[in-house]
Scaffold this active site. Sequence first.
Site, short mmCIF file in Angstrom:
data_model
loop_
_atom_site.label_atom_id
_atom_site.label_comp_id
_atom_site.label_asym_id
_atom_site.label_seq_id
_atom_site.Cartn_x
_atom_site.Cartn_y
_atom_site.Cartn_z
N GLU A 113 0.84 -1.21 0.00
CA GLU A 113 0.00 0.00 0.00
C GLU A 113 0.86 1.24 0.00
OE1 GLU A 113 -2.28 -0.16 3.59
OE2 GLU A 113 -3.12 -2.10 3.06
N LYS A 115 2.09 4.65 1.63
CA LYS A 115 2.19 5.18 2.99
C LYS A 115 1.79 6.65 2.90
CE LYS A 115 5.38 5.52 6.91
NZ LYS A 115 4.54 6.46 7.57
N ASP A 117 1.03 10.38 3.91
CA ASP A 117 1.76 11.25 4.82
C ASP A 117 0.83 12.30 5.42
OD1 ASP A 117 3.84 12.20 6.25
OD2 ASP A 117 4.85 13.18 4.57
N TYR A 224 -7.09 2.46 6.10
CA TYR A 224 -6.24 1.34 5.70
C TYR A 224 -6.12 0.21 6.71
CZ TYR A 224 -3.15 4.60 8.17
OH TYR A 224 -2.63 5.47 9.07
N LYS A 312 10.39 3.70 3.51
CA LYS A 312 10.21 5.14 3.29
C LYS A 312 11.08 5.65 2.15
CE LYS A 312 9.20 7.77 6.98
NZ LYS A 312 9.27 8.32 8.35
N CYS A 406 20.76 44.72 12.19
CA CYS A 406 19.62 44.51 11.30
C CYS A 406 19.93 45.07 9.92
CB CYS A 406 18.38 45.18 11.88
SG CYS A 406 16.98 45.16 10.75
N CYS A 409 17.45 48.25 9.52
CA CYS A 409 17.50 49.48 10.32
C CYS A 409 18.81 49.66 11.08
CB CYS A 409 16.32 49.55 11.28
SG CYS A 409 16.42 48.35 12.62
N CYS A 424 15.74 41.38 15.23
CA CYS A 424 15.95 42.81 15.34
C CYS A 424 14.99 43.28 16.44
CB CYS A 424 15.61 43.50 14.02
SG CYS A 424 15.45 45.28 14.21
N CYS A 430 11.86 49.60 13.34
CA CYS A 430 12.45 48.97 12.16
C CYS A 430 11.43 49.02 11.02
CB CYS A 430 12.83 47.53 12.48
SG CYS A 430 13.44 46.60 11.08
#
Length: 680
Positions: A113, A115, A117, A224, A312, A406, A409, A424, A430
């Site tokens: 089958e 799998k 996710d 399933y 997997k 930053c 700024c 920041c 900013c």
Amino acid sequence: MEKQEALARITELRDVLRENSRRYYVDNAPTMSDFEFDGLMHELERLEAEWPEFESADSPTRRVGSDLQKGFVQRPHRYPMLSLANTYSIAEVEEFAARAEKTLDSGFSYCCELKFDGTAICLTYREGKLYRALTRGDGIKGDDVTANAGRISNIPHQLHGNYPPDFEIRGEVLMPYDAFAKLNKEREDNEEPPFANPRNAASGSLKLLDPEEVARRGLMCTLYHIPAQSGLDFESHDEALTAASSWGLPVSSDRKIVGDIAGIREYIDYWDEERKYLPFATDGIVIKINEMAYQRILGYTAKVPRWAVAYKFKAEQALTPILSIDYQVGRTGAITPVANLSPVQLSGTVVRRATLVNAVQMEMLDIHEGDWVYVEKGGEIIPKITGVEPSRRTAGARRPEFPAVCPDCGTPLVRAEDEAKWFCPNTDGCPMQIKGALLHFVSRRAMDILAGEATVEQFYNLGLAKTPADLYDIPFSSLLSLEGWKEKSARRFLASLEASRNIPFERVLFALGIRFVGETTAREIARHFGDIDTLASATREQLLEVPDVGDVIADSILSFFKAPGHVIEISRLRAHGLQFSLAGRQQTISGALEGKTIVISGTFSISRDGMKALIEEHGGKNSGSVSGKTSFLLAGDNPGPEKLRKCSDLGIPVIDEAAFRAMLPAEGIVKPVDSEPTLF
Ligand code: IVH
């Protein structure tokens, strides 16, 4: 390895795996790839096998990751809900098949089958009606998500055909790619963090407190597994699924019965390629012994069945050089390093940029300028750099320097002790953050004011608006003088400002952009405290009483209201007529509870305040104590024994949440079959 060394590593692995399991199952924001996680889990398994004296029933190798969450009623599973042994190696699949052949007589087969996710779910049907839906939880008990499951379009409320009177079936809730893209687009428009992949989006959505919102999210389900212990008389797994399908349940027809390892390989090879064209995510294939009699012989470990294994797929990767690195300032001030790459093809699209996530990740990957890097998509919106190819590093290449200030700024960046991201701190100064806060405030799900990114940019650059309250002060004449604005657009903008004065408190609260306070949390907080003044003066303990609020959110709220600028801003917004309390806005949805005085006790699938609001929305009255005037006691989990006793003394009915919900006009909502009021 020495004994002490082994113990230290075992302890370390257990901690890391537990922490990541929480991030995966509870926060829906994993920080490790599945591949890394599975690798560490396998290392722990090996060490525990080698050092049996360090075995522990508590080890992540023996327990399935828990998704249990505040705000849901937990119920025991009839049969434990287990996980699957998984591997990335065909050789291990071959070993699985060889073991099966050795243990079992000939004449057995494998069911291969996909799998899926997503996030696991267990449905119970009684007399053909959807009775209950539980998440996997910790495998022993799960969160009751019945109301939410009932809003997933392909989960039938009523079965047909020759179904058994009472059975369980398990499967996966998924978010198809198109629904995922739509949801993330909305979240980005709303300045909410997008989900990293459809799996996180599916499990986050299944755990929403609002079934209406669940219905909007476009989830789907595929089933399933019917637990063999359920006493149903099927010869094989395949037969059970065929029967389930005939009762109207969603079962994938992509499974295939094969007789040997060659058949398994063929199935793997086919789907490794073909899965790219499926409308939803899969992360491997599952191989199950098909015959129930043989499944019984092989049995279970504490955590997984011995009759199944998951193979997997590894996420697809591409290798390409870094051209340069940008440091982006997010709307919350978070700095994200992003690599500009030499364009490369990956899972059907051309990738030009990939995130380096944060400074810690850059160090961990040991990134150098001009490095050739591996890029993975694996469902994430922005591709991620997962590794460096050391053989292609040029001699003398330097490590990039993470900026100290930053980029927007120039304020020195800060980093909290337990955070990987630099920020920041100049939240109110900013430009990126100011514009971000304004954009969030005007966004559709917040104040729904007609201004997009370009308008906010104009307002900011011309000094017309730096804070949300400034928007309400912009003179009509200034609007008319804006480039591209005409009288009509100015009037429409003003009309949307006017309309925003009626936006309910919970959305105003969301619009304020308190860090970590998303829509759902804002709603819970608004319902809990009722108005902004009560919220602003709430203590840490009081904040923690709200179902959605943990330490991080509580701290964020406290520091928000500590800033004098925010207090001034709120009073200006209040003066402009915005809603800062729920009072006077009590909406009545129905009169189903008209004339009823209801006392609630215990915990419910929603917060207690949510429950009280629900009662009022349907015309009922809440009361704190049981008396002769009480119509009934609404009892959740663990109701107060005093209240129960008083009800039995006074002959007052006690009903549970399912029975209560059955009293409400619930269009399309599943009504549990045992909805007769239960007298305790
Ligand atoms: S069977 C007792 N079949 O994968 C065994 N699981 O990583 C029950 N999953 O917990 C599971 N697709 O949530 C089974 N075709 C499939 C599956 C599947 C996805 C999930 C399931 C399981 C997890 C293990």
